[in-house]
Motif scaffolding. Structure first.
Motif, PDB file in Angstrom:
ATOM      1  N   LYS A   1      29.029  37.945  44.514  1.00 14.05           N
ATOM      2  CA  LYS A   1      30.045  38.105  45.256  1.00 14.05           C
ATOM      3  C   LYS A   1      29.670  38.569  46.930  1.00 14.05           C
ATOM      4  CE  LYS A   1      32.836  40.237  41.570  1.00 14.05           C
ATOM      5  NZ  LYS A   1      33.457  41.573  40.849  1.00 14.05           N
ATOM      6  N   ARG A   2      30.581  37.949  47.848  1.00 12.87           N
ATOM      7  CA  ARG A   2      30.426  38.252  49.240  1.00 12.87           C
ATOM      8  C   ARG A   2      30.885  39.677  49.349  1.00 12.87           C
ATOM      9  NH1 ARG A   2      29.508  35.128  53.629  1.00 12.87           N
ATOM     10  NH2 ARG A   2      29.234  33.248  52.487  1.00 12.87           N
ATOM     11  N   GLU A   3      31.995  40.196  48.789  1.00 11.75           N
ATOM     12  CA  GLU A   3      32.448  41.463  49.023  1.00 11.75           C
ATOM     13  C   GLU A   3      32.305  42.326  47.615  1.00 11.75           C
ATOM     14  OE1 GLU A   3      36.499  41.553  50.467  1.00 11.75           O
ATOM     15  OE2 GLU A   3      35.869  39.867  52.111  1.00 11.75           O
ATOM     16  N   GLU A   4      32.167  43.235  47.745  1.00 15.81           N
ATOM     17  CA  GLU A   4      32.024  44.330  46.673  1.00 15.81           C
ATOM     18  C   GLU A   4      33.496  44.673  46.127  1.00 15.81           C
ATOM     19  OE1 GLU A   4      29.354  47.446  46.779  1.00 15.81           O
ATOM     20  OE2 GLU A   4      27.487  46.324  46.732  1.00 15.81           O
ATOM     21  N   ARG A   5      34.143  43.945  45.149  1.00 15.92           N
ATOM     22  CA  ARG A   5      35.351  44.196  44.587  1.00 15.92           C
ATOM     23  C   ARG A   5      35.635  43.679  43.360  1.00 15.92           C
ATOM     24  NH1 ARG A   5      39.168  42.470  48.884  1.00 15.92           N
ATOM     25  NH2 ARG A   5      40.736  43.076  47.262  1.00 15.92           N
ATOM     26  N   TRP A   6      36.421  44.224  42.721  1.00 16.91           N
ATOM     27  CA  TRP A   6      36.729  43.802  41.125  1.00 16.91           C
ATOM     28  C   TRP A   6      37.760  42.488  41.350  1.00 16.91           C
ATOM     29  CZ3 TRP A   6      33.529  45.526  37.929  1.00 16.91           C
ATOM     30  CH2 TRP A   6      32.868  46.608  38.224  1.00 16.91           C
ATOM     31  N   TRP A   7      37.339  41.514  40.598  1.00 10.87           N
ATOM     32  CA  TRP A   7      38.307  40.263  40.602  1.00 10.87           C
ATOM     33  C   TRP A   7      39.463  40.369  39.397  1.00 10.87           C
ATOM     34  CZ3 TRP A   7      35.100  35.168  41.594  1.00 10.87           C
ATOM     35  CH2 TRP A   7      34.357  35.436  42.599  1.00 10.87           C
ATOM     36  N   GLU A   8      40.601  39.873  39.645  1.00  9.32           N
ATOM     37  CA  GLU A   8      41.491  39.962  38.508  1.00  9.32           C
ATOM     38  C   GLU A   8      41.321  38.583  37.897  1.00  9.32           C
ATOM     39  OE1 GLU A   8      45.299  42.374  39.960  1.00  9.32           O
ATOM     40  OE2 GLU A   8      44.947  40.680  41.361  1.00  9.32           O
ATOM     41  N   ALA A   9      40.803  37.610  38.171  1.00 12.11           N
ATOM     42  CA  ALA A   9      40.570  36.433  37.667  1.00 12.11           C
ATOM     43  C   ALA A   9      39.515  35.783  38.273  1.00 12.11           C
ATOM     44  CB  ALA A   9      41.751  35.339  37.623  1.00 12.11           C
ATOM     45  N   VAL A  10      38.707  34.558  37.470  1.00 11.97           N
ATOM     46  CA  VAL A  10      37.736  33.900  37.995  1.00 11.97           C
ATOM     47  C   VAL A  10      38.235  32.734  38.676  1.00 11.97           C
ATOM     48  CG1 VAL A  10      36.910  32.626  35.917  1.00 11.97           C
ATOM     49  CG2 VAL A  10      35.181  33.494  37.532  1.00 11.97           C
ATOM     50  N   LEU A  11      39.113  32.159  38.172  1.00 13.80           N
ATOM     51  CA  LEU A  11      39.958  30.821  38.660  1.00 13.80           C
ATOM     52  C   LEU A  11      41.120  31.502  39.109  1.00 13.80           C
ATOM     53  CD1 LEU A  11      38.554  28.023  36.624  1.00 13.80           C
ATOM     54  CD2 LEU A  11      37.628  28.805  38.772  1.00 13.80           C
ATOM     55  N   THR A  12      41.733  30.881  40.275  1.00 11.65           N
ATOM     56  CA  THR A  12      42.984  31.257  40.769  1.00 11.65           C
ATOM     57  C   THR A  12      44.107  30.724  39.773  1.00 11.65           C
ATOM     58  OG1 THR A  12      43.120  29.350  42.268  1.00 11.65           O
ATOM     59  CG2 THR A  12      42.362  31.241  42.960  1.00 11.65           C
ATOM     60  N   THR A  13      44.001  29.765  38.824  1.00 11.78           N
ATOM     61  CA  THR A  13      44.907  29.042  38.113  1.00 11.78           C
ATOM     62  C   THR A  13      45.034  29.927  36.641  1.00 11.78           C
ATOM     63  OG1 THR A  13      43.215  27.432  37.382  1.00 11.78           O
ATOM     64  CG2 THR A  13      44.682  26.816  39.150  1.00 11.78           C
ATOM     65  N   GLU A  14      44.137  30.929  36.528  1.00 14.75           N
ATOM     66  CA  GLU A  14      44.213  31.432  35.087  1.00 14.75           C
ATOM     67  C   GLU A  14      45.080  32.869  35.013  1.00 14.75           C
ATOM     68  OE1 GLU A  14      40.876  34.589  33.819  1.00 14.75           O
ATOM     69  OE2 GLU A  14      39.725  32.430  34.833  1.00 14.75           O
ATOM     70  N   GLU A  15      45.465  33.350  34.093  1.00 11.89           N
ATOM     71  CA  GLU A  15      46.108  34.552  33.912  1.00 11.89           C
ATOM     72  C   GLU A  15      45.116  35.804  34.310  1.00 11.89           C
ATOM     73  OE1 GLU A  15      48.105  37.285  30.325  1.00 11.89           O
ATOM     74  OE2 GLU A  15      47.022  35.544  29.869  1.00 11.89           O
ATOM     75  N   LYS A  16      45.744  36.715  35.177  1.00 10.99           N
ATOM     76  CA  LYS A  16      45.078  37.692  35.685  1.00 10.99           C
ATOM     77  C   LYS A  16      44.784  38.906  34.537  1.00 10.99           C
ATOM     78  CE  LYS A  16      46.646  36.939  40.449  1.00 10.99           C
ATOM     79  NZ  LYS A  16      47.272  37.513  41.727  1.00 10.99           N
ATOM     80  N   ILE A  17      43.872  39.488  34.793  1.00 10.18           N
ATOM     81  CA  ILE A  17      43.602  40.877  34.105  1.00 10.18           C
ATOM     82  C   ILE A  17      43.916  42.022  35.050  1.00 10.18           C
ATOM     83  CG2 ILE A  17      41.775  39.575  32.829  1.00 10.18           C
ATOM     84  CD1 ILE A  17      39.855  41.583  34.643  1.00 10.18           C
TER      85      ILE A  17
END
Length: 373
Positions: free
Chosen positions: A269-285
């Motif tokens: 990751k370029r920024e230290e942050r938590w992702w809600e999804a790995v692809l923008t098209t998928e359902e978010k966690i």
């Protein structure tokens, strides 16, 4: 831990019982990789058929360690949460005659207009209280925050409460957290992903006839990932092609092929942050239902050294032994014991006769005059 890994427990248990130590057990496992695989072989060019690019093997080992270290930290936190919940339940009910006042904080972001402050009487029935001039600035502050752009990693209280009360979302994330390949991530149709605060691991399923790297194409960009593989007919087919929600360090990201199983992609990751999804098209966690703790290995050397010193001092205290600071003080006192001008010169060292504070002032017990080292 998956049942597939547990199937090897009896064999591994036999090895560790025979060796008797964890270090020797690790030596057996890594020695096997050295003798029978190309794990330690470094690829010198793209045409090499064996080995890994420089640094990949070491990073694989580190990622495996971090994965199970994160699981251990999560187990500890779950046990602590259970204990805290039990203690909270014991003291959660207030005395019957107590009046509980419910008020809105001034820095709370609301999605609807605030209601007046209320009180609950002993029967539990709400009793409205007349608003005064002091409550008006509070309402204005809440209203002014509604137009701000929402932060996906810090949702408003109403949305946060909805996420926490969603049993389906909680059940899904619980399943994901139990799987090392989707820890802090999710399992999707043809891939799974996990994450730490610094990187993301994606495992993309491939047919069992894919055994060589040339049968796979992986294109990693700053905000996009594309993976294709050869079909039985020799043509190419895409299995993943999508945008990432945040930028990555392309030069530090890499991929490896596990024949017949999956393509493993590691994204930094370029920024230290938590992702809600790995692809923008998928359902978010829900990032509020993952393990947001950071392993100690992610900290810099100075921070790690301080934490290790604190852990050491805590252990020393439990054993009734001097801490690292106390050991330093005793070392200084021992050196000064026989120094020229010391009243104890020539006598056996006895730390109970003198004390030294953090400022370096030494006081002789039963003496009025302190001396300075």
């Amino acid at each position: 831990m998956s049942k597939n890994l547990e199937a090897y427990d009896s064999a591994l248990l036999g090895i560790i019982q025979h060796e008797g130590e964890i270090l020797k057990f690790l030596d057996v496992v890594l020695g096997f990789l050295y003798r029978r695989t190309d794990f330690y072989r470094v690829m010198k060019s793209r045409d090499d058929k064996l080995g890994f690019p420089p640094g990949v093997a070491a990073k694989m080992l580190l990622n495996m360690f971090k994965k199970y270290d994160d699981l251990t930290r999560k187990d500890d936190e779950e046990r602590e949460k259970i204990m805290q919940k039990k203690q909270h339940q014991e003291y959660a009910v207030p005395p019957p005659a107590k009046i509980v006042e419910i008020s809105l904080e001034t820095n709370t972001t609301l999605s609807t207009t605030e209601s007046p402050k209320r009180q609950c009487n002993v029967n539990g029935n709400p009793t409205p209280v007349e608003t005064n001039e002091e409550s008006k600035p509070q309402q204005m502050s809440a209203t002014s925050t509604r137009d701000k752009e929402p932060d996906p990693n810090n949702p408003p209280p109403s949305k946060r409460q909805d996420d926490e009360d969603d049993p389906e979302l909680a059940a899904k994330q619980k399943v994901f957290q139990a799987n090392p390949e989707s820890y802090n991530g999710a399992v999707r149709d043809n891939y799974s992903w996990s994450q730490s605060i610094t990187d993301v691991d994606i495992r993309i399923q491939i047919p069992n006839y894919i055994v060589k790297g040339r049968d796979v194409k992986v294109d990693i960009e700053k905000k996009r990932v594309k993976v294709s593989h050869k079909t039985d007919s020799g043509s190419w087919t895409e299995i993943v092609n999508g945008d990432l929600p945040w930028e990555i360090n392309k030069e530090e990201s890499m991929w490896t092929l596990v024949p017949k199983e999956h393509v493993h992609i590691n994204l930094e990751k370029r920024e230290e942050r938590w992702w809600e999804a790995v692809l923008t098209t998928e359902e978010k966690i829900s990032v509020r239902k993952i393990d947001a703790s950071r392993p100690m290995t992610d900290l810099d050397d100075e921070a790690q050294a301080k934490i290790e010193e604190m852990m050491y001092n805590e252990q020393q205290k439990r054993m009734g032994k001097p801490t690292s600071q106390e050991q330093k003080v005793q070392h200084i006192l021992r050196d000064a014991w026989n120094a020229e001008g010391s009243p104890f010169k020539g006598q056996p060292f006895d730390p109970t006769k003198i004390n030294m504070d953090q400022g370096g002032v030494v006081t002789i017990n039963n003496q009025e005059e302190p001396m300075k080292l």
